[in-house]
Design an enzyme around this catalytic site. Structure first.
Site, PDB file in Angstrom:
ATOM      1  N   HIS A 129       0.869  -1.184   0.000  1.00  0.00           N
ATOM      2  CA  HIS A 129       0.000   0.000   0.000  1.00  0.00           C
ATOM      3  C   HIS A 129       0.897   1.222   0.000  1.00  0.00           C
ATOM      4  O   HIS A 129       1.644   1.453   0.942  1.00  0.00           O
ATOM      5  CB  HIS A 129      -0.923   0.011   1.220  1.00  0.00           C
ATOM      6  CG  HIS A 129      -1.863   1.179   1.229  1.00  0.00           C
ATOM      7  ND1 HIS A 129      -3.143   1.104   0.712  1.00  0.00           N
ATOM      8  CD2 HIS A 129      -1.709   2.456   1.670  1.00  0.00           C
ATOM      9  CE1 HIS A 129      -3.735   2.280   0.841  1.00  0.00           C
ATOM     10  NE2 HIS A 129      -2.891   3.118   1.418  1.00  0.00           N
ATOM     11  N   CYS A 130       0.823   2.009  -1.061  1.00  0.00           N
ATOM     12  CA  CYS A 130       1.699   3.163  -1.220  1.00  0.00           C
ATOM     13  C   CYS A 130       0.996   4.411  -0.694  1.00  0.00           C
ATOM     14  O   CYS A 130      -0.081   4.780  -1.186  1.00  0.00           O
ATOM     15  CB  CYS A 130       2.083   3.347  -2.690  1.00  0.00           C
ATOM     16  SG  CYS A 130       3.187   4.753  -2.975  1.00  0.00           S
ATOM     17  N   VAL A 131       1.609   5.066   0.277  1.00  0.00           N
ATOM     18  CA  VAL A 131       1.002   6.273   0.836  1.00  0.00           C
ATOM     19  C   VAL A 131       1.105   7.452  -0.121  1.00  0.00           C
ATOM     20  O   VAL A 131       0.328   8.402  -0.035  1.00  0.00           O
ATOM     21  CB  VAL A 131       1.675   6.636   2.179  1.00  0.00           C
ATOM     22  CG1 VAL A 131       1.406   5.559   3.208  1.00  0.00           C
ATOM     23  CG2 VAL A 131       3.176   6.852   2.008  1.00  0.00           C
TER      24      VAL A 131
END
Length: 410
Positions: free
Chosen positions: A263-265
């Protein structure tokens, strides 16, 4: 509702003019602070929720709620960069503290498993503001040609197009309608059982445990007596479905993603089977555009020096405020580019060994993979078929319909 009215989180009609009224938690907190008393449990969370609910802007059908995490980058970034341009020491302190503050905020949100638009807002506003400073302060000096401005603009547009594609569906697994209202206990006849605490079961002949980190659900395995050996199933009690190979559940998005990487912020979304290529393209275009813009700016501000030397030694950088602001923005871009370059390097190495970030962290925790290249990559060996085959597999992601064979169920 008029343009300044809204319905608050308690379902009551409210007005923007009353945004500072009737906040008992804030009044109590200020009173306790003045009397040197500790706050009651949960007071800060309630104050933050109230503030987030009241930060709104007028709109036609009623005041629209504004995400609070969008505001700090828009306000603080220009202020910090302009203050850093006043003096060399101020620039050193601010440019050193900015990455520390961003990492602290990432640690805070990651620990709480919260979704935030802060990093996406920071990234997009940084791009826009750096481009504005380049056009406003660097181009008028006359050392940047029209073709160079066009090339930089095209790189920025391509990066934004790739980012827009990366923001789309990463490969969410559809939740069957028949399973939306069913419970794991009701599916016991299908030989897939969910644990009572929300963990899932992974079936192997020896009872191997399967766990996921970085936004994936944790779980344990169990083999059904009706299933033949060698057929693995991964049951997600959250989405009420059996996941295919390499899929994982993201606790931030609340969905299972096919071939979940992480999950890329920075894009506020998962990176999975359908947007992994666009994610790599966005990072690549950003690196090329940022490095090219840094070189053009240093060539203009620090005449007669190579970009690498000018980055560390540019005597005339603080001779006037315009060049000082440009040089400060160059250092800010260099710090961000170094961080993104590290992310891109790890991604390229993982693709070369056909391992996802999620699988690498699982193997690292369970001590089932090999550390290569000084620990930059963890080779699990499960899907590694050689450099060319691994890249061919990555370039073909999403081009064929998902397989339904028993060998792909894990």
């Amino acid at each position: 509702l008029c343009c300044c009215e809204y319905v608050d989180r308690r379902g009551e009609r409210n007005h923007l003019a009353a945004c500072c009224c009737d906040c008992e938690d804030l009044d109590e907190g200020c009173e306790r602070w003045l009397t040197c008393k500790s706050l009651p449990p949960g007071a800060l969370e309630r104050i933050a929720d109230t503030i987030a609910d009241r930060v709104r802007v007028p709109w036609f059908a009623g005041a629209v709620k504004v995400n609070v995490s969008l505001v700090p980058p828009l306000v603080l970034l220009p202020v910090f960069l302009h203050v850093a341009a006043l003096h060399f020491l101020l620039g050193l302190v601010i440019l050193t503290s900015l990455p520390v503050v961003v990492l602290w905020y990432y640690y805070l949100t990651h620990r709480r498993k919260e979704r935030t638009l802060f990093f996406l807002s920071l990234g997009l506003f940084s791009l826009g503001y750096m481009y504005y400073v380049f056009l406003q302060e660097v181009v008028p000096r006359g050392h940047v040609g029209y073709s160079q401005v066009v090339a930089l603009t095209c790189g920025l547009i391509l990066m934004l197009a790739a980012l827009s594609r990366a923001k789309k569906d990463p490969g969410y697994l559809p939740i069957p309608a028949s399973n939306k209202k069913s419970s794991p206990q009701g599916l016991a006849n299908e030989s897939v059982r969910g644990t009572s605490n929300g963990l899932h079961a992974v079936a192997t002949s020896g009872g191997v445990s399967g766990r996921a980190v970085n936004g994936a659900a944790k779980g344990y395995s169990r083999m059904s007596p009706e299933e033949p050996e060698g057929v693995k199933k991964d049951w997600c009690t959250k989405c009420q479905l059996i996941r295919p190979a390499r899929a994982g559940h993201c606790r931030l998005c609340g969905r299972c993603v096919r071939r979940l990487d992480h999950h890329c912020v920075w894009i506020n979304s998962c990176v999975g089977e359908r947007n992994h290529q666009a994610f790599i393209l966005a990072l690549s275009f950003f690196m090329l555009t940022s490095v090219y813009g840094i070189m053009l700016t240093l060539h203009t501000v620090c005449r007669g020096r190579t970009p690498f030397v000018a980055l560390f030694y540019c005597p005339g950088a603080y001779s006037d405020y315009s060049s000082a602001l440009s040089f400060t923005c160059v250092w800010y871009c260099a710090i961000v580019t170094a961080g993104m370059g590290y992310i891109l390097l790890i991604q390229l190495l993982n693709i070369s060994y056909n391992v996802t970030e999620r699988e690498a962290r699982l193997a690292l925790r369970d001590n089932t993979g090999r550390r290569l290249l000084g620990g930059l990559v963890i080779d699990t060996g499960q899907y590694n078929r050689g450099f060319l085959c691994n890249w061919g597999h990555f370039l073909s992601l999403g081009s064929s319909p998902p397989q339904r064979s028993a060998e792909d169920i894990v």
